[in-house]
Every structure is written in C-alpha cells, then in structure tokens.
Design a protein around this motif. Structure first.
Motif, PDB file in Angstrom:
ATOM      1  N   ARG A 173      60.868 -63.061  35.148  1.00  0.00           N
ATOM      2  CA  ARG A 173      60.777 -61.840  34.334  1.00  0.00           C
ATOM      3  C   ARG A 173      60.687 -60.621  35.241  1.00  0.00           C
ATOM      4  NH1 ARG A 173      62.708 -59.541  29.875  1.00  0.00           N
ATOM      5  NH2 ARG A 173      61.417 -57.778  29.307  1.00  0.00           N
ATOM      6  N   TYR A 174      59.895 -60.724  36.300  1.00  0.00           N
ATOM      7  CA  TYR A 174      59.787 -59.590  37.215  1.00  0.00           C
ATOM      8  C   TYR A 174      61.129 -59.326  37.895  1.00  0.00           C
ATOM      9  CZ  TYR A 174      58.521 -56.194  40.555  1.00  0.00           C
ATOM     10  OH  TYR A 174      58.509 -55.033  41.262  1.00  0.00           O
ATOM     11  N   ALA A 175      61.805 -60.370  38.354  1.00  0.00           N
ATOM     12  CA  ALA A 175      63.115 -60.187  38.988  1.00  0.00           C
ATOM     13  C   ALA A 175      64.082 -59.502  38.033  1.00  0.00           C
ATOM     14  CB  ALA A 175      63.682 -61.537  39.432  1.00  0.00           C
ATOM     15  N   HIS A 176      63.998 -59.838  36.749  1.00  0.00           N
ATOM     16  CA  HIS A 176      64.873 -59.209  35.763  1.00  0.00           C
ATOM     17  C   HIS A 176      64.535 -57.729  35.584  1.00  0.00           C
ATOM     18  CE1 HIS A 176      67.232 -58.401  32.235  1.00  0.00           C
ATOM     19  NE2 HIS A 176      66.135 -58.018  31.598  1.00  0.00           N
ATOM     20  N   VAL A 177      63.267 -57.420  35.347  1.00  0.00           N
ATOM     21  CA  VAL A 177      62.928 -56.020  35.045  1.00  0.00           C
ATOM     22  C   VAL A 177      63.109 -55.111  36.261  1.00  0.00           C
ATOM     23  CG1 VAL A 177      61.443 -56.535  33.068  1.00  0.00           C
ATOM     24  CG2 VAL A 177      60.411 -56.312  35.334  1.00  0.00           C
ATOM     25  N   CYS A 178      62.924 -55.648  37.467  1.00  0.00           N
ATOM     26  CA  CYS A 178      63.108 -54.795  38.649  1.00  0.00           C
ATOM     27  C   CYS A 178      64.526 -54.902  39.202  1.00  0.00           C
ATOM     28  CB  CYS A 178      62.070 -55.103  39.719  1.00  0.00           C
ATOM     29  SG  CYS A 178      62.404 -56.550  40.725  1.00  0.00           S
ATOM     30  N   GLU A 183      67.585 -73.859  30.666  1.00  0.00           N
ATOM     31  CA  GLU A 183      68.600 -72.800  30.749  1.00  0.00           C
ATOM     32  C   GLU A 183      68.428 -71.792  29.615  1.00  0.00           C
ATOM     33  OE1 GLU A 183      70.798 -72.105  33.164  1.00  0.00           O
ATOM     34  OE2 GLU A 183      69.973 -73.812  34.256  1.00  0.00           O
ATOM     35  N   LYS A 184      68.139 -72.284  28.428  1.00  0.00           N
ATOM     36  CA  LYS A 184      67.935 -71.385  27.286  1.00  0.00           C
ATOM     37  C   LYS A 184      66.739 -70.473  27.541  1.00  0.00           C
ATOM     38  CE  LYS A 184      67.262 -71.144  22.354  1.00  0.00           C
ATOM     39  NZ  LYS A 184      66.918 -71.786  21.110  1.00  0.00           N
ATOM     40  N   GLU A 185      65.654 -71.028  28.078  1.00  0.00           N
ATOM     41  CA  GLU A 185      64.479 -70.206  28.383  1.00  0.00           C
ATOM     42  C   GLU A 185      64.790 -69.185  29.477  1.00  0.00           C
ATOM     43  OE1 GLU A 185      60.736 -73.117  27.395  1.00  0.00           O
ATOM     44  OE2 GLU A 185      61.940 -73.593  29.159  1.00  0.00           O
ATOM     45  N   ILE A 186      65.549 -69.606  30.483  1.00  0.00           N
ATOM     46  CA  ILE A 186      65.928 -68.668  31.549  1.00  0.00           C
ATOM     47  C   ILE A 186      66.733 -67.517  30.963  1.00  0.00           C
ATOM     48  CG2 ILE A 186      67.348 -68.415  33.633  1.00  0.00           C
ATOM     49  CD1 ILE A 186      66.348 -71.256  34.427  1.00  0.00           C
ATOM     50  N   ASP A 187      67.669 -67.819  30.076  1.00  0.00           N
ATOM     51  CA  ASP A 187      68.437 -66.761  29.415  1.00  0.00           C
ATOM     52  C   ASP A 187      67.530 -65.861  28.584  1.00  0.00           C
ATOM     53  OD1 ASP A 187      70.789 -67.706  30.511  1.00  0.00           O
ATOM     54  OD2 ASP A 187      71.394 -68.791  28.700  1.00  0.00           O
ATOM     55  N   THR A 188      66.558 -66.452  27.919  1.00  0.00           N
ATOM     56  CA  THR A 188      65.637 -65.704  27.063  1.00  0.00           C
ATOM     57  C   THR A 188      64.785 -64.729  27.870  1.00  0.00           C
ATOM     58  OG1 THR A 188      65.559 -67.485  25.439  1.00  0.00           O
ATOM     59  CG2 THR A 188      63.700 -65.958  25.439  1.00  0.00           C
ATOM     60  N   ILE A 189      64.448 -65.096  29.092  1.00  0.00           N
ATOM     61  CA  ILE A 189      63.610 -64.252  29.953  1.00  0.00           C
ATOM     62  C   ILE A 189      64.282 -62.902  30.228  1.00  0.00           C
ATOM     63  CG2 ILE A 189      62.670 -64.088  32.315  1.00  0.00           C
ATOM     64  CD1 ILE A 189      62.050 -67.152  32.005  1.00  0.00           C
ATOM     65  N   THR A 190      65.588 -62.843  30.059  1.00  0.00           N
ATOM     66  CA  THR A 190      66.305 -61.584  30.307  1.00  0.00           C
ATOM     67  C   THR A 190      66.372 -60.690  29.068  1.00  0.00           C
ATOM     68  OG1 THR A 190      68.486 -62.490  29.775  1.00  0.00           O
ATOM     69  CG2 THR A 190      67.741 -62.694  32.064  1.00  0.00           C
ATOM     70  N   ALA A 191      65.661 -61.032  28.012  1.00  0.00           N
ATOM     71  CA  ALA A 191      65.691 -60.221  26.787  1.00  0.00           C
ATOM     72  C   ALA A 191      65.121 -58.827  27.052  1.00  0.00           C
ATOM     73  CB  ALA A 191      64.893 -60.901  25.681  1.00  0.00           C
ATOM     74  N   ASP A 192      65.752 -57.854  26.452  1.00  0.00           N
ATOM     75  CA  ASP A 192      65.260 -56.474  26.545  1.00  0.00           C
ATOM     76  C   ASP A 192      65.046 -55.933  25.154  1.00  0.00           C
ATOM     77  OD1 ASP A 192      65.246 -56.101  29.364  1.00  0.00           O
ATOM     78  OD2 ASP A 192      67.426 -55.947  29.327  1.00  0.00           O
ATOM     79  N   PRO A 193      64.043 -55.181  24.843  1.00  0.00           N
ATOM     80  CA  PRO A 193      63.027 -54.739  25.793  1.00  0.00           C
ATOM     81  C   PRO A 193      61.879 -55.734  25.969  1.00  0.00           C
ATOM     82  CG  PRO A 193      62.636 -53.671  23.697  1.00  0.00           C
ATOM     83  CD  PRO A 193      63.878 -54.538  23.536  1.00  0.00           C
ATOM     84  N   THR A 194      61.724 -56.699  25.057  1.00  0.00           N
ATOM     85  CA  THR A 194      60.619 -57.651  25.187  1.00  0.00           C
ATOM     86  C   THR A 194      61.116 -59.073  24.944  1.00  0.00           C
ATOM     87  OG1 THR A 194      60.008 -57.401  22.864  1.00  0.00           O
ATOM     88  CG2 THR A 194      58.853 -55.998  24.440  1.00  0.00           C
ATOM     89  N   VAL A 195      60.382 -60.018  25.507  1.00  0.00           N
ATOM     90  CA  VAL A 195      60.680 -61.433  25.315  1.00  0.00           C
ATOM     91  C   VAL A 195      59.845 -61.929  24.137  1.00  0.00           C
ATOM     92  CG1 VAL A 195      60.541 -63.736  26.347  1.00  0.00           C
ATOM     93  CG2 VAL A 195      61.201 -61.765  27.748  1.00  0.00           C
TER      94      VAL A 195
END
Length: 124
Positions: free
Chosen positions: A10-15, A35-47
């Motif tokens: 999540r930090y890698a995504h937001v920064c 993989e689905k969870e990894i994709d979900t972690i990139t949700a904006d603005p919130t997971v």
C-alpha cells in the motif's frame, strides 16, 4: 508476514515507488497475499475490498502517508486486532520504506530484471 506486506505494498502504491512495489509484490505472494488482493491494494482513494484487517492496515498507511500520523480511532481499531507492538512495527516499517523510497527514487535506481526476493518471505 502477510500484514507487513499488505502495508508495504500500500505504501509503495501511494508513494508511487515502482522499485518497492516490484520487490514486495513477490514477497506478498510468498506470504499468502493473492493476486486479487494485490490488485485491490491499488484502489484509490481507499481500500475497502480486503478483509477487515487488510482494509484497516491500508487505512493506517494512507493516514501515515497523508498526515504523518495514524488517527486515534484507527490506532484503537488496530490495537483491538493486534498487539501494542504491532502498531509500533507498522509505523517503523512504513517510516523506513518512506526513507528507502526517497533514496531509490531520488537516485533513479531501477528495478532488477530478476528480483532477488523472488523466493523470500522476508525482505532480509
């Protein structure tokens, strides 16, 4: 572990640090993050589509990134699911990756073609 890798991704995504994302996506998979969870972690603005713990960890990371603190209500929720030590570990982990991301991106470090963490479950 799984919680640490959710937080790190999540930090890698937001920064927007591709190097950390590349390295930790493999570690996350090796710690049971799908993989689905990894994709979900990139949700904006919130997971909101992980389990309650994953959503809460992502919320805490978002707060740390945006405000440099975790709100008291979020801290209390984390403490209800984890030990007091977990909160400290989460803040230290994200703080360290904040520094690492700044160094990596500031120096233009490119991700390796063959990830040295491909078979690891921990970054060290």
């Amino acid at each position: 572990d799984r919680s640490r890798e959710i937080a790190t991704l999540r930090y890698a995504h937001v920064c927007k640090c591709a190097y950390i994302w590349h390295s930790h996506a493999l570690l996350a998979r090796n710690n049971g993050v799908t993989e689905k969870e990894i994709d979900t972690i990139t949700a904006d603005p919130t997971v909101t589509d992980l389990d309650a713990n994953g959503n809460l960890i992502c919320q805490a990371v978002d707060e740390l990134y945006a405000e440099r603190t975790i709100k008291e209500a979020t801290q209390n929720k984390l403490k209800s699911l984890h030990s007091e030590g977990f909160l400290a570990e989460l803040v230290v982990c994200i703080g360290l990756y904040s520094m690492v991301a700044m160094i990596i991106d500031g120096m233009g470090v490119q991700k390796e073609e063959h990830n040295p963490l491909a078979n690891a479950s921990k970054p060290v």
